[in-house]
Design an enzyme around this catalytic site. Structure first.
Site, PDB file in Angstrom:
ATOM      1  N   TYR A   1     -12.597  -3.211  -3.086  1.00 47.43           N
ATOM      2  CA  TYR A   1     -13.088  -3.225  -1.705  1.00 47.43           C
ATOM      3  C   TYR A   1     -14.616  -3.179  -1.645  1.00 47.43           C
ATOM      4  CZ  TYR A   1      -8.437  -2.467   0.415  1.00 47.43           C
ATOM      5  OH  TYR A   1      -7.144  -2.600   0.861  1.00 47.43           O
TER       6      TYR A   1
ATOM      7  N   LYS B   1       0.838  -1.204   0.000  1.00 49.12           N
ATOM      8  CA  LYS B   1       0.000   0.000   0.000  1.00 49.12           C
ATOM      9  C   LYS B   1       0.878   1.262   0.000  1.00 49.12           C
ATOM     10  CE  LYS B   1      -3.788  -2.469   2.285  1.00 49.12           C
ATOM     11  NZ  LYS B   1      -4.647  -2.556   3.497  1.00 49.12           N
TER      12      LYS B   1
HETATM   13  P1  ATP Z   1      -6.590  -6.371   3.081  1.00 49.49           P
HETATM   14  O1  ATP Z   1      -7.823  -6.575   2.235  1.00 49.49           O
HETATM   15  O2  ATP Z   1      -6.004  -4.990   2.966  1.00 49.49           O
HETATM   16  O3  ATP Z   1      -5.590  -7.470   2.985  1.00 49.49           O
HETATM   17  P2  ATP Z   1      -7.953  -7.560   5.210  1.00 49.49           P
HETATM   18  O4  ATP Z   1      -8.650  -8.412   4.216  1.00 49.49           O
HETATM   19  O5  ATP Z   1      -7.046  -8.213   6.183  1.00 49.49           O
HETATM   20  O6  ATP Z   1      -7.111  -6.427   4.562  1.00 49.49           O
HETATM   21  P3  ATP Z   1     -10.421  -6.093   5.578  1.00 49.49           P
HETATM   22  O7  ATP Z   1     -11.309  -6.241   6.744  1.00 49.49           O
HETATM   23  O8  ATP Z   1     -10.849  -6.587   4.242  1.00 49.49           O
HETATM   24  O9  ATP Z   1      -9.025  -6.719   6.014  1.00 49.49           O
HETATM   25  O10 ATP Z   1     -10.053  -4.570   5.471  1.00 49.49           O
HETATM   26  C1  ATP Z   1      -9.427  -4.055   4.329  1.00 49.49           C
HETATM   27  C2  ATP Z   1      -8.552  -2.892   4.703  1.00 49.49           C
HETATM   28  O11 ATP Z   1      -9.356  -1.848   5.215  1.00 49.49           O
HETATM   29  C3  ATP Z   1      -7.555  -3.180   5.825  1.00 49.49           C
HETATM   30  O12 ATP Z   1      -6.368  -3.775   5.365  1.00 49.49           O
HETATM   31  C4  ATP Z   1      -7.298  -1.787   6.364  1.00 49.49           C
HETATM   32  O13 ATP Z   1      -6.372  -1.071   5.525  1.00 49.49           O
HETATM   33  C5  ATP Z   1      -8.650  -1.129   6.218  1.00 49.49           C
HETATM   34  N1  ATP Z   1      -9.405  -1.216   7.479  1.00 49.49           N
HETATM   35  C6  ATP Z   1     -10.086  -2.280   7.942  1.00 49.49           C
HETATM   36  N2  ATP Z   1     -10.657  -2.009   9.115  1.00 49.49           N
HETATM   37  C7  ATP Z   1     -10.342  -0.720   9.392  1.00 49.49           C
HETATM   38  C8  ATP Z   1     -10.622   0.179  10.464  1.00 49.49           C
HETATM   39  N3  ATP Z   1     -11.365  -0.186  11.507  1.00 49.49           N
HETATM   40  N4  ATP Z   1     -10.111   1.425  10.406  1.00 49.49           N
HETATM   41  C9  ATP Z   1      -9.370   1.844   9.355  1.00 49.49           C
HETATM   42  N5  ATP Z   1      -9.060   1.048   8.300  1.00 49.49           N
HETATM   43  C10 ATP Z   1      -9.537  -0.211   8.334  1.00 49.49           C
END
Ligand code: ATP
Length: 137
Positions: free
Chosen positions: A49, A9
């Site tokens: 997303y 990122k």
């Molecule tokens: P990624 O898709 O980035 O690998 P992930 O699948 O582990 O992450 P998700 O729950 O899909 O997690 O969230 C996607 C991204 O959104 C996270 O990597 C983070 O950058 C952001 N994110 C998630 N939760 C929060 C939060 N509570 N506050 C701020 N940003 C968040």
């Protein structure tokens, strides 16, 4: 063989972590199939997303992901999705196990350095989205 989509990122690119993160995946034995430094459009990020668009943090997430270039790449090898996620560590760096990329390089869930696909299906969807020109085996 199994493939996963990994992205460093904007915070990770800005901090000069691309080489270190690529190195870890190469050292583990994965083949790097595609590699691109890119400025993702809002449309691409909304697609990527899609499941998060109703979350309160979504506007901040869009802004974060557009704060600079993203290093997008595809890894290929046995267990690419599961091992890829394990190497990144828990989404929230506060919970990431020592030795994982997020634990070693991050403190804040809002700046967690990297992304990895969470299933084989999402890996293929994300690869097609980020590399519409296709990826050669
Ligand atoms: P990624 O898709 O980035 O690998 P992930 O699948 O582990 O992450 P998700 O729950 O899909 O997690 O969230 C996607 C991204 O959104 C996270 O990597 C983070 O950058 C952001 N994110 C998630 N939760 C929060 C939060 N509570 N506050 C701020 N940003 C968040």
């Amino acid at each position: 063989e199994e493939r996963s989509f990994i992205a460093v990122k904007p915070d990770g690119v800005e901090r000069g972590l691309v080489g270190e993160i690529l190195r870890r995946f190469e050292a583990r034995g994965f083949k790097i199939l595609a590699l691109e430094l890119t400025h993702p459009s809002e449309a691409l990020l909304r697609d990527h997303y899609g499941d998060l668009s109703s979350k309160p943090f979504f506007p901040k997430l869009l802004k974060y992901m557009q704060s600079g270039p993203v290093a997008a790449f595809v890894i290929q090898g046995k267990g690419a999705v599961k091992i890829g996620r394990a190497m990144l560590g828990a989404t929230n760096p506060q919970d990431s196990a020592p030795g994982t990329i997020r634990a070693d390089f991050a403190l804040d869930i809002g700046k967690n350095v990297c992304h990895g696909s969470d299933s084989v299906e999402s890996a293929e969807r994300e690869i097609a989205l980020w590399f519409p020109q296709g990826v050669k085996p």
